[in-house]
Design a protein around this motif. Structure first.
Motif, PDB file in Angstrom:
ATOM      1  N   ASP A   1      -5.486 -37.409 -18.708  1.00  0.00           N
ATOM      2  CA  ASP A   1      -4.303 -37.410 -17.849  1.00  0.00           C
ATOM      3  C   ASP A   1      -3.584 -36.063 -17.888  1.00  0.00           C
ATOM      4  N   TYR A   2      -3.056 -35.659 -16.742  1.00  0.00           N
ATOM      5  CA  TYR A   2      -2.225 -34.459 -16.692  1.00  0.00           C
ATOM      6  C   TYR A   2      -0.890 -34.761 -17.365  1.00  0.00           C
ATOM      7  N   LEU A   3      -0.395 -33.819 -18.165  1.00  0.00           N
ATOM      8  CA  LEU A   3       0.879 -33.990 -18.865  1.00  0.00           C
ATOM      9  C   LEU A   3       1.932 -33.082 -18.224  1.00  0.00           C
ATOM     10  N   ARG A   4       2.917 -33.699 -17.640  1.00  0.00           N
ATOM     11  CA  ARG A   4       3.979 -32.894 -17.041  1.00  0.00           C
ATOM     12  C   ARG A   4       5.163 -32.812 -17.997  1.00  0.00           C
ATOM     13  N   VAL A   5       6.018 -31.813 -17.796  1.00  0.00           N
ATOM     14  CA  VAL A   5       7.159 -31.558 -18.675  1.00  0.00           C
ATOM     15  C   VAL A   5       8.434 -31.597 -17.850  1.00  0.00           C
ATOM     16  N   ILE A   6       9.395 -32.364 -18.321  1.00  0.00           N
ATOM     17  CA  ILE A   6      10.735 -32.379 -17.719  1.00  0.00           C
ATOM     18  C   ILE A   6      11.762 -32.198 -18.839  1.00  0.00           C
ATOM     19  N   GLU A   7      12.955 -31.840 -18.483  1.00  0.00           N
ATOM     20  CA  GLU A   7      13.958 -31.512 -19.500  1.00  0.00           C
ATOM     21  C   GLU A   7      15.324 -32.058 -19.105  1.00  0.00           C
ATOM     22  N   THR A   8      16.050 -32.461 -20.125  1.00  0.00           N
ATOM     23  CA  THR A   8      17.450 -32.824 -19.950  1.00  0.00           C
ATOM     24  C   THR A   8      18.269 -32.094 -21.000  1.00  0.00           C
ATOM     25  N   VAL A   9      19.467 -31.668 -20.639  1.00  0.00           N
ATOM     26  CA  VAL A   9      20.308 -30.866 -21.521  1.00  0.00           C
ATOM     27  C   VAL A   9      21.640 -31.577 -21.714  1.00  0.00           C
ATOM     28  N   GLU A  10      22.055 -31.648 -22.986  1.00  0.00           N
ATOM     29  CA  GLU A  10      23.351 -32.244 -23.321  1.00  0.00           C
ATOM     30  C   GLU A  10      23.965 -31.437 -24.466  1.00  0.00           C
ATOM     31  N   GLY A  11      24.993 -30.670 -24.133  1.00  0.00           N
ATOM     32  CA  GLY A  11      25.625 -29.813 -25.147  1.00  0.00           C
ATOM     33  C   GLY A  11      24.662 -28.738 -25.620  1.00  0.00           C
ATOM     34  N   ASN A  12      24.478 -28.658 -26.932  1.00  0.00           N
ATOM     35  CA  ASN A  12      23.550 -27.691 -27.514  1.00  0.00           C
ATOM     36  C   ASN A  12      22.170 -28.267 -27.763  1.00  0.00           C
ATOM     37  N   VAL A  13      21.887 -29.402 -27.141  1.00  0.00           N
ATOM     38  CA  VAL A  13      20.604 -30.077 -27.340  1.00  0.00           C
ATOM     39  C   VAL A  13      19.780 -30.015 -26.054  1.00  0.00           C
TER      40      VAL A  13
END
Length: 375
Positions: free
Chosen positions: A79-91
């Motif tokens: 399977d292809y692995l995609r990357v997504i991101e979420t940001v909260e403060g310094n994390v």
């Protein structure tokens, strides 16, 4: 009446036995598991080598390195692995998802990057609870500060969101078939940088940030197979770490363990390759020398038989023969002692058979004999 009582007592005993059998739970550690198909230490290595999250996604799906072995949709392609991101403060919560079908994704792992008040960066690679069980976490300690850190805390930062989806992939990507589990285990250790350290921990640093994201996680495979969670697959084990401890599967933790666990046949093959050239030289030279000696004997006999016809030829022929004798003496001067004796005997035979030739020819032949007699 007695027969009926016997039947009733037998039926009661069978019923009670079946009830006790249902209460007894047998825990068996399997030889393989879905979670075996993606080593989180390899994911941590790739993350530390990437220059940004786009490069991280490219390295995860590079068909040359084949970091992943996951085939959740059972189409015989990884399977292809995609990357997504979420940001909260310094994390920064970096999510790795397997692309299974159109608009169907399954969270596999998260990389949780946190910077504290002292500007110290902590990274945790956490396996998804459905895939790896609860609190399956590795903390990588990199020898050098990864370049990717410098991309996170900048002005006007925009969280990364992969632009690739089912049926639409980057040009560098191509399908490959999954390995058998035992081959993947051997393969993936070559792509784990054991110059870094990977500490297993059971405490999640950014639990509150992940809990806020949890309602949006990709769970397409989980919805299709609710009874295939880690807890159902491996009853009695909380996560992959506990499972490994019971399966007698020891994963190398450094370079020395990799070399010590390498197949014994490989070392024997290397030793064989080192000794083979010497063995071939020793066995091939006598055969070659014997062949050359035989050819010289045949040549000498032929020359002796045909000497009478050659004796009446002129001086020019003698000079040519003399020059050829010098060349042969130069070429054969590097032979072994056996060759020298063979050539010496041949030369003496030639000189004796040619004693009736004119003086000019015999002189040239005598020189030829001396040239052939050098060892």
């Amino acid at each position: 009446m007695k027969t009926k009582l016997k039947h009733l007592s037998l039926l009661a005993s069978l019923t009670i036995g079946s009830l006790f059998a249902q209460d007894k739970t047998t825990v068996t550690a399997k030889n393989s598991d879905i979670s075996d198909n993606l080593d989180l230490r390899a994911v941590a290595t790739v993350f530390g080598d990437a220059k940004d999250l786009e490069d991280f996604e490219r390295r995860l799906n590079d068909p040359k390195t084949q970091i992943s072995n996951l085939d959740l949709n059972n189409d015989n392609y990884v399977d292809y692995l995609r990357v997504i991101e979420t940001v909260e403060g310094n994390v920064h919560l970096v999510v790795v998802q397997a692309v299974l079908e159109k608009d169907v994704f399954q969270d596999v792992a998260t990389i949780e990057v946190e910077r504290d008040s002292n500007n110290q960066v902590q990274v945790q690679v956490v396996g998804d609870i459905y895939m790896y069980g609860t609190n399956y976490i590795y903390e990588p300690v990199y020898v050098h500060t990864p370049i990717i850190y410098t991309t996170f805390w900048v002005g006007n930062y925009r969280p990364y969101y992969s632009s690739w989806y089912w049926g639409y992939y980057p040009s560098y990507y191509s399908y490959w078939n999954p390995f058998p589990i035992f081959r993947y285990r051997n393969h993936i250790h070559l792509h784990i940088n054991f110059g870094h350290s990977y500490h297993y921990v059971s405490h999640r640093r950014c639990a509150s940030v992940y809990n806020n994201y949890y309602g949006r996680r990709g769970n397409g495979y989980e919805r299709m197979h609710p009874n295939r969670s880690f807890a159902h697959r491996n009853s009695g084990y909380s996560n992959r770490y506990e499972l490994d401890s019971k399966r007698n599967i020891k994963s190398p933790r450094n370079r020395s363990e990799i070399s010590s666990n390498s197949p014994k046949g490989t070392r024997e093959a290397r030793a064989y390759n080192e000794t083979t050239p010497r063995t071939r030289t020793e066995t091939s030279n006598p055969r070659n020398n014997e062949t050359r000696g035989n050819s010289l004997r045949v040549t000498s006999e032929n020359r002796g038989r045909n000497d009478g016809s050659k004796s009446n030829r002129g001086k020019e022929y003698s000079e040519n023969r003399s020059n050829s004798s010098r060349e042969r003496g130069t070429v054969t001067s590097n032979g072994n002692r056996g060759n020298s004796e063979a050539r010496g005997n041949s030369s003496r035979g030639i000189s004796q058979s040619r004693s009736s030739a004119p003086r000019s020819n015999s002189n040239s032949r005598g020189f030829e004999g001396r040239g052939n007699g050098r060892g």
